[in-house]
Design an enzyme around this catalytic site. Sequence first.
Site, short mmCIF file in Angstrom:
data_model
loop_
_atom_site.label_atom_id
_atom_site.label_comp_id
_atom_site.label_asym_id
_atom_site.label_seq_id
_atom_site.Cartn_x
_atom_site.Cartn_y
_atom_site.Cartn_z
N LYS A 177 -9.38 -7.37 -4.71
CA LYS A 177 -9.99 -8.69 -4.92
C LYS A 177 -9.27 -9.71 -4.05
O LYS A 177 -8.07 -9.58 -3.78
CB LYS A 177 -9.87 -9.12 -6.38
CG LYS A 177 -10.91 -10.12 -6.82
CD LYS A 177 -12.26 -9.45 -7.05
CE LYS A 177 -13.25 -10.38 -7.72
NZ LYS A 177 -14.50 -9.71 -8.08
N VAL B 280 -25.62 -20.23 -17.54
CA VAL B 280 -26.94 -19.88 -17.00
C VAL B 280 -26.92 -20.02 -15.48
O VAL B 280 -27.73 -20.73 -14.88
CB VAL B 280 -28.06 -20.76 -17.61
CG1 VAL B 280 -29.40 -20.05 -17.47
CG2 VAL B 280 -27.82 -21.06 -19.08
N GLY B 281 -25.95 -19.35 -14.86
CA GLY B 281 -25.89 -19.30 -13.40
C GLY B 281 -26.92 -18.33 -12.85
O GLY B 281 -27.86 -17.93 -13.55
N ASN B 282 -26.72 -17.92 -11.60
CA ASN B 282 -27.71 -17.06 -10.94
C ASN B 282 -27.94 -15.75 -11.66
O ASN B 282 -29.08 -15.30 -11.85
CB ASN B 282 -27.28 -16.80 -9.50
CG ASN B 282 -27.39 -18.03 -8.62
OD1 ASN B 282 -28.19 -18.92 -8.91
ND2 ASN B 282 -26.58 -18.09 -7.57
N ALA C 63 -27.18 -14.95 -14.89
CA ALA C 63 -27.73 -15.15 -16.23
C ALA C 63 -29.19 -15.60 -16.19
O ALA C 63 -29.98 -15.22 -17.07
CB ALA C 63 -26.89 -16.17 -16.99
#
Length: 368
Positions: free
Chosen positions: A80, A181-183, A185
């Site tokens: 990462k 509620v991003g991309n 979700a």
Amino acid sequence: MELFAALERDDYEELLFCQDKASGLKAIIAIHDTTLGPALGGTRMWTYATEEDAIVDALRLAKGMTYKNAVSGLNLGGGKTVIIGDPKKDKNEAMFRAFGRYIQGLNGRYITAEDVGTTEEDMNIIYQETDYVTGTSPTYGSSGNPSPATAYGVYQGMKAAAKAAFGNDSLEGKTVAVQGVGNVAFSLCKHLHEEGAQLIVTDIHKEAVGRAVEAYGAKAVDPADIISTDCDIYAPCALGATINDESLRVIKAKVIAGAANNQLKEAYHGDTLHEMGIVYAPDYVINAGGVINIADELNGYNKERAFKQVSKIYDNITRVLEISRLNGIPTSVAANQLAEERISLLRNTRSTFLRNGQHALSRRSLRG
């Protein structure tokens, strides 16, 4: 922070610090384990309070990628990157070009992709300097935005968890509380809405909530209330650690299945969920759709083939739940065992080949 002690504790292979004064690049690449193959993991850009916080996040996320890739059956290790900076203000082309040169210098040992705070366009810039990047635009023969694949995998894993909790995998009529509620979700909400689930949503960004309310008839609640709302399934899809001492006192859901990384604040919270009888779909198993999708690029991307593999997250969650049931252990422990067993098996096999004077096959170029 004692760096070598931190690396030794979870047996990390490498920690690299990358800086470019002219562009403002300050990046940390953590490579946890390459037993199964080159480390694959995204690049996160975030406004960390301290450099130590950035290091801790890079290490934690890299180890998570090792387990995610292993339990998903990918021939890839875990790594990462975190870039210290505000993704809304500090990005520039030179920064990502410089970062790409650092990745190229690792000669395939680490492959990056987008993550929180980075985009497909950022990956396109990195691609100008290195082949060891995935999730670039489809015009480059790549898979593009991984969010739909991640969402589809979470949807499949949620159905498997629902079957364990409710006796069947139908989500029709189930109430699902979606935190963030991003991309990813938003795509998940689409699948849930189409199956007839009732949605409750929250987000710190009002426009994201409004979009879900308008598109899917979701009910909006305050972020502080989402964990305690009456629901069948809680879907954490923002930042991690929402499963903690405080939230477990008020949670009403029978299933936890969401897209967020590091959902458990501490490992013992997995034990608590098990004791409470809440079905928990371990985060790195259920949210692996994105990495499964971009890993397909290494073979020349084929969307149908990639999504067929993503759909197997249903089977992976089912297997974890079965191990948990048969052995009377938390699902978080069962998932770790699956990942560790595969890594151990491959490590022992590789050691046997090396003792017999064999050499590992050279890896094909990512771009053919």
